[in-house]
Write an enzyme that holds these catalytic residues in place. Sequence first.
Site, PDB file in Angstrom:
ATOM      1  N   HIS A 114      37.425  42.646  44.497  1.00 58.65           N
ATOM      2  CA  HIS A 114      36.599  43.080  43.359  1.00 58.65           C
ATOM      3  C   HIS A 114      35.266  43.688  43.841  1.00 58.65           C
ATOM      4  O   HIS A 114      34.192  43.159  43.575  1.00 58.65           O
ATOM      5  CB  HIS A 114      36.347  41.908  42.392  1.00 58.65           C
ATOM      6  CG  HIS A 114      35.941  42.372  41.029  1.00 58.65           C
ATOM      7  ND1 HIS A 114      36.236  41.667  39.879  1.00 58.65           N
ATOM      8  CD2 HIS A 114      35.261  43.465  40.608  1.00 58.65           C
ATOM      9  CE1 HIS A 114      35.750  42.298  38.826  1.00 58.65           C
ATOM     10  NE2 HIS A 114      35.150  43.400  39.256  1.00 58.65           N
ATOM     11  N   ARG A 149      40.310  45.185  35.012  1.00 59.02           N
ATOM     12  CA  ARG A 149      40.373  43.729  34.970  1.00 59.02           C
ATOM     13  C   ARG A 149      41.800  43.311  35.277  1.00 59.02           C
ATOM     14  O   ARG A 149      42.748  43.974  34.856  1.00 59.02           O
ATOM     15  CB  ARG A 149      39.981  43.200  33.580  1.00 59.02           C
ATOM     16  CG  ARG A 149      38.505  43.300  33.258  1.00 59.02           C
ATOM     17  CD  ARG A 149      37.675  42.309  34.091  1.00 59.02           C
ATOM     18  NE  ARG A 149      36.248  42.405  33.805  1.00 59.02           N
ATOM     19  CZ  ARG A 149      35.390  43.159  34.499  1.00 59.02           C
ATOM     20  NH1 ARG A 149      35.793  43.886  35.513  1.00 59.02           N
ATOM     21  NH2 ARG A 149      34.107  43.165  34.179  1.00 59.02           N
ATOM     22  N   GLU A 183      40.745  35.540  39.646  1.00 58.56           N
ATOM     23  CA  GLU A 183      39.917  35.723  40.846  1.00 58.56           C
ATOM     24  C   GLU A 183      39.140  34.457  41.168  1.00 58.56           C
ATOM     25  O   GLU A 183      38.690  33.785  40.238  1.00 58.56           O
ATOM     26  CB  GLU A 183      38.946  36.891  40.609  1.00 58.56           C
ATOM     27  CG  GLU A 183      39.684  38.200  40.439  1.00 58.56           C
ATOM     28  CD  GLU A 183      38.762  39.345  40.023  1.00 58.56           C
ATOM     29  OE1 GLU A 183      37.531  39.185  40.057  1.00 58.56           O
ATOM     30  OE2 GLU A 183      39.303  40.399  39.661  1.00 58.56           O
TER      31      GLU A 183
HETATM   32  C1  8YV Z   1      31.303  43.842  39.022  1.00 55.76           C
HETATM   33  C2  8YV Z   1      32.617  45.008  37.245  1.00 55.76           C
HETATM   34  O1  8YV Z   1      31.911  43.793  40.262  1.00 55.76           O
HETATM   35  O2  8YV Z   1      30.954  46.174  36.131  1.00 55.76           O
HETATM   36  C3  8YV Z   1      31.992  45.548  36.035  1.00 55.76           C
HETATM   37  O3  8YV Z   1      32.542  45.355  34.943  1.00 55.76           O
HETATM   38  O4  8YV Z   1      33.716  44.537  37.237  1.00 55.76           O
HETATM   39  C4  8YV Z   1      31.903  45.084  38.526  1.00 55.76           C
HETATM   40  O5  8YV Z   1      31.048  46.128  38.631  1.00 55.76           O
HETATM   41  C5  8YV Z   1      31.594  42.579  38.312  1.00 55.76           C
HETATM   42  O6  8YV Z   1      30.785  42.447  37.226  1.00 55.76           O
HETATM   43  C6  8YV Z   1      31.578  41.404  39.283  1.00 55.76           C
HETATM   44  O7  8YV Z   1      30.456  40.618  39.246  1.00 55.76           O
END
Ligand code: 8YV
Length: 328
Positions: A287, A240, A269
């Site tokens: 992302h 993150r 983002e």
């Molecule tokens: C996704 C992520 O891209 O699973 C996660 O925590 O960050 C990613 O797999 C995210 O949820 C974006 O929608």
Amino acid sequence: MSANVTGQAKPEILVYGPAKPTIIDPLRERFTLRMVETSHDIDRLSRSVAEQIHGMAVTGLVPVESDLLSHCPKLEIIASFGVGYDHVDLGYAREHGIIVTNTPVVLTEETADAAIGLLICTAREFIKADRFVRSGEWLKKPYPLTRGTLRDRTVGIVGMGRIGRAIARRLEAMRVPVVYHSRRPVEDVPYRYFGSLIDMARAVDVLIVMTPGGLHTMKLIDAEIFSALGPNGILINLSRGSVIDEAALVAALRNKTIMAAGLDVFANEPHVPEELRAMDNVVLLPHIGSASVHTRAAMDHLVVENLRAWFAGKPPLTPVPETPFKGR
Ligand code: 8YV
């Protein structure tokens, strides 16, 4: 609950976030759906509708805050898309006995692949080299040798969960030594453990950040860590944006306190600081750690299956550890 044609009660589910057919279509068979894409749309839900919501499918990284949750007093379960769930107000959920589920495991290998891809692209300048070919520069001169290499480097992984381990396995195969830092040592991994992040940063020249977001890890990687990592240092982040002090990172890259960074996630983002976008020693991804059709379908399926299991009277498939679920 509303009734279907056979007169059976159909639980009402709020689908919150991007409208994805892969989630909506299978849910429609079993539930009555209410759809909102952003938190601003919530106010358009009438009070009487919100009061009948029993489950929630969160289809992307949208904030699931107490404001929204307080509209739905009958809410039993929040099935959230993604392995990270720092966008969900867990305190509220716990206090109100609401189960939270995420989508772990099915994205582990995809995200680990992305971490290794980003690391190699950053160290060996593949994106910059691609631009060199496209712009015709190669016709004039060869691409300069890269200072960056994975040879003679040790990688420090911050967070040794499932994805951290999958990254470590790949690095082992590449003959790159791995050490790690996490809150506690992890059983049955062969890598050296550092209880102190700064000590690990001093001992390595790559940090791969793969730890959950949230208050515990807010700006964990800061100016001090960059100084410890040093002028050959490479930072890779697929967890993150909140885990990195972004202003300190910009300064560290600008001043050559570290060599380069590969980033898939950002503090705000989809806004990426102009300074980062202008830098040559940075690889930026939007992302996409888990973003293949294959893996996203598996994640969407797990959101649906958690809701189906719960409303069939079974335990949720992948409850988060903080969830109040005590067995069914
Ligand atoms: C996704 C992520 O891209 O699973 C996660 O925590 O960050 C990613 O797999 C995210 O949820 C974006 O929608």
